[in-house]
Design a protein around this motif. Sequence first.
Motif, mmCIF file in Angstrom:
data_model
loop_
_atom_site.group_PDB
_atom_site.id
_atom_site.type_symbol
_atom_site.label_atom_id
_atom_site.label_comp_id
_atom_site.label_asym_id
_atom_site.label_seq_id
_atom_site.Cartn_x
_atom_site.Cartn_y
_atom_site.Cartn_z
ATOM 1 N N ARG A 113 0.820 -1.214 0.000
ATOM 2 C CA ARG A 113 0.000 0.000 0.000
ATOM 3 C C ARG A 113 0.852 1.261 0.000
ATOM 4 N NH1 ARG A 113 -5.480 -1.123 1.263
ATOM 5 N NH2 ARG A 113 -5.764 1.135 1.364
ATOM 6 N N ARG A 114 2.162 1.085 -0.048
ATOM 7 C CA ARG A 114 3.098 2.202 -0.104
ATOM 8 C C ARG A 114 2.941 3.148 1.089
ATOM 9 N NH1 ARG A 114 3.186 3.981 -6.516
ATOM 10 N NH2 ARG A 114 3.746 1.942 -7.345
ATOM 11 N N VAL A 115 2.799 2.561 2.275
ATOM 12 C CA VAL A 115 2.716 3.394 3.473
ATOM 13 C C VAL A 115 4.003 4.193 3.615
ATOM 14 C CG1 VAL A 115 1.118 1.846 4.670
ATOM 15 C CG2 VAL A 115 3.586 1.537 4.963
ATOM 16 N N ASP A 116 3.891 5.347 4.245
ATOM 17 C CA ASP A 116 5.051 6.221 4.402
ATOM 18 C C ASP A 116 5.985 5.756 5.513
ATOM 19 O OD1 ASP A 116 3.982 7.860 2.416
ATOM 20 O OD2 ASP A 116 2.856 9.050 3.874
ATOM 21 N N GLY A 117 5.466 5.004 6.467
ATOM 22 C CA GLY A 117 6.286 4.545 7.579
ATOM 23 C C GLY A 117 5.626 3.374 8.281
ATOM 24 N N LEU A 118 6.399 2.661 9.078
ATOM 25 C CA LEU A 118 5.920 1.481 9.782
ATOM 26 C C LEU A 118 6.171 1.621 11.280
ATOM 27 C CD1 LEU A 118 7.439 -1.224 7.404
ATOM 28 C CD2 LEU A 118 5.011 -0.703 7.619
ATOM 29 N N ILE A 119 5.177 1.229 12.070
ATOM 30 C CA ILE A 119 5.322 1.111 13.526
ATOM 31 C C ILE A 119 4.971 -0.332 13.853
ATOM 32 C CG2 ILE A 119 4.489 1.881 15.774
ATOM 33 C CD1 ILE A 119 3.847 4.580 14.497
ATOM 34 N N LEU A 120 5.938 -1.088 14.364
ATOM 35 C CA LEU A 120 5.798 -2.535 14.404
ATOM 36 C C LEU A 120 6.050 -3.146 15.776
ATOM 37 C CD1 LEU A 120 7.852 -3.400 11.170
ATOM 38 C CD2 LEU A 120 5.369 -3.038 11.341
ATOM 39 N N THR A 121 5.134 -4.021 16.180
ATOM 40 C CA THR A 121 5.388 -4.988 17.242
ATOM 41 C C THR A 121 5.740 -6.292 16.543
ATOM 42 O OG1 THR A 121 3.736 -3.941 18.651
ATOM 43 C CG2 THR A 121 4.437 -6.163 19.250
ATOM 44 N N THR A 122 6.860 -6.894 16.890
ATOM 45 C CA THR A 122 7.327 -8.071 16.147
ATOM 46 C C THR A 122 7.551 -9.255 17.078
ATOM 47 O OG1 THR A 122 9.607 -7.290 16.346
ATOM 48 C CG2 THR A 122 8.405 -6.675 14.350
ATOM 49 N N VAL A 123 7.637 -10.436 16.465
ATOM 50 C CA VAL A 123 7.859 -11.647 17.247
ATOM 51 C C VAL A 123 8.890 -12.577 16.609
ATOM 52 C CG1 VAL A 123 6.029 -13.027 16.174
ATOM 53 C CG2 VAL A 123 6.648 -13.457 18.574
ATOM 54 N N SER A 124 9.147 -12.438 15.314
ATOM 55 C CA SER A 124 10.090 -13.337 14.647
ATOM 56 C C SER A 124 11.506 -13.097 15.162
ATOM 57 C CB SER A 124 10.034 -13.148 13.127
ATOM 58 O OG SER A 124 10.326 -11.827 12.770
ATOM 59 N N GLY A 125 12.357 -14.109 14.972
ATOM 60 C CA GLY A 125 13.713 -14.053 15.507
ATOM 61 C C GLY A 125 14.565 -12.960 14.908
ATOM 62 N N SER A 126 14.244 -12.536 13.690
ATOM 63 C CA SER A 126 15.013 -11.485 13.031
ATOM 64 C C SER A 126 14.098 -10.668 12.136
ATOM 65 C CB SER A 126 16.147 -12.091 12.195
ATOM 66 O OG SER A 126 16.779 -11.087 11.410
ATOM 67 N N GLN A 127 14.359 -9.386 12.123
ATOM 68 C CA GLN A 127 13.646 -8.491 11.208
ATOM 69 C C GLN A 127 14.556 -8.070 10.066
ATOM 70 O OE1 GLN A 127 13.149 -8.012 14.825
ATOM 71 N NE2 GLN A 127 11.541 -9.472 14.248
ATOM 72 N N GLY A 128 15.524 -8.943 9.745
ATOM 73 C CA GLY A 128 16.448 -8.660 8.659
ATOM 74 C C GLY A 128 15.754 -8.472 7.318
ATOM 75 N N TYR A 129 14.561 -9.041 7.169
ATOM 76 C CA TYR A 129 13.823 -8.881 5.914
ATOM 77 C C TYR A 129 13.466 -7.434 5.631
ATOM 78 C CZ TYR A 129 9.708 -8.688 8.994
ATOM 79 O OH TYR A 129 8.811 -8.344 9.970
ATOM 80 N N LEU A 130 13.567 -6.568 6.662
ATOM 81 C CA LEU A 130 13.257 -5.148 6.476
ATOM 82 C C LEU A 130 14.468 -4.330 6.053
ATOM 83 C CD1 LEU A 130 10.871 -4.535 9.493
ATOM 84 C CD2 LEU A 130 10.318 -4.106 7.093
ATOM 85 N N ALA A 131 15.639 -4.951 5.969
ATOM 86 C CA ALA A 131 16.854 -4.196 5.642
ATOM 87 C C ALA A 131 16.737 -3.439 4.318
ATOM 88 C CB ALA A 131 18.062 -5.134 5.638
ATOM 89 N N PRO A 132 16.207 -4.056 3.251
ATOM 90 C CA PRO A 132 16.082 -3.284 1.995
ATOM 91 C C PRO A 132 15.191 -2.058 2.140
ATOM 92 C CG PRO A 132 15.847 -5.633 1.582
ATOM 93 C CD PRO A 132 15.816 -5.461 3.066
ATOM 94 N N GLU A 133 14.116 -2.197 2.903
ATOM 95 C CA GLU A 133 13.196 -1.068 3.075
ATOM 96 C C GLU A 133 13.865 0.043 3.877
ATOM 97 O OE1 GLU A 133 9.816 0.418 1.654
ATOM 98 O OE2 GLU A 133 10.429 -1.675 1.366
ATOM 99 N N LEU A 134 14.643 -0.330 4.880
ATOM 100 C CA LEU A 134 15.366 0.667 5.662
ATOM 101 C C LEU A 134 16.406 1.379 4.802
ATOM 102 C CD1 LEU A 134 15.766 -1.374 8.963
ATOM 103 C CD2 LEU A 134 14.554 0.809 8.751
#
Length: 334
Positions: A113-134
Motif C-alpha cells: 500500500r506504499r505506506v510512508d512509515g511502519l510502527i511494528l510490534t514483532t515476534v520473529s527471531g530477526s527483522q532482517g527482511y526489512l533491511a532493503p526497506e530501511l
Amino acid sequence: MRHVAALAGVGVKTVSRVVNGEPNVSAATIAKVLDAARTLDFQPDLHAGNLRRADGRSRSLGLLVGSVDNPFAGALHRAVEDVALERGVAVFASSLDDDPEREQVAVAAFLRRRVDGLILTTVSGSQGYLAPELRRGTPVVFVDREPAGVESDSVVSDNADGAALATRHLLERGHRRIAYLGDRRGIQTAGERRRGFLEELGRHGVATRDVPVIEDLHDEESARRAALALLTGEEPPTAVFSSQNLVTIGVVRALRELGRHREVALVGFDDVPLGDLLEPGVTVVAQDPRAIGRIAAERVFARLDGDTGSPVREIVPTRLIARGSGEIPPEVSR
C-alpha cells in the motif's frame, strides 16, 4: 477536482495543494476548498495522488500490534492515530497474534500500500527482511519489543525494571514463596520480565531454583488453569507475579473461583480493565501504551521530516499502582 475548484472559486492546482497538505495555502482558502469538497462529497484517489504528488507519499502509516483486542494494543493504536490525524495521515492497523509468518505477511501488505512509515510490534527471531526497506529510507519504529537483525528506532517499556519493581513490592511485604506466571517464553518482553523477577529474588537472598515459573500462557483461560493447578498444589505460593494483562485476568479468575482473592497476593504487569473496581483492587505495574504510541508516531514523522541521525532507543518507565491485591501479607494465606 475541477468541480471542487469551480465551487470554491479557486484553481485546480489550489485544490490539489489543499488535498495534499502542501504549505503556503491560507486558512481561508483551505476552508473554502474543504467546504466545497464536503458539499460535493469529494474523496481524492489516493493511488493516483501517489503518482502525482511531488513527495511520493501516501499519507498513511502501517501499525502492527500484538492483538487489537488487547487493551494495551488498543491504547497504543489510539495514540498513534491521534498524532497521525493531526497531520492528515491515515493509520492501517493489523494484529500480530505472536505469529512470525503473520508478521511478515502484514508488513508486506503495508508495503504494497506504499505506506510512508511502519510502527511494528514483532515476534520473529530477526527483522532482517526489512533491511532493503530501511536502506530505501522508509521510517520503521519498533514498539514494545526491540528489533533483531536490523538497527532502527524503538520505543519500549523498561520490562526488567518493572518486573523487579513488582517483585520487590511483594518481598517487602514478607513474601518468599512467589510464583511467576508468564507469556510465551520466546517473546522478548516475556524474557525480560522473567529476568527482572528472578534477579530481584536473588538480590533479596531468595533461592530461585525452587520458585514456580510457569510460562507459555497465551490467554486468560490457559492462565486460569495454570493458576488453579498451582494454588491447589501441595505447597501453594503466598503471592503471584503475572507478567501480562491477559495472564493477570486468568489469575484473578482462579483466585476468585477458589475464594482466595483476599488471601494470596497478586501483582500484574500491565494494567487490566476495571482492575480498580474489584475487591480487592488489582495491584499492577502499569506501562504507558499511550506514551509509547505517541513517541513512536513522533519518531516516524521526525524521520519523514528529514531526521537522518542514528537509531534512537526510547525507554518509557513503568509505575506501580497499589490497589490492594499486592498488599496482602503472607500471614493471611497460612
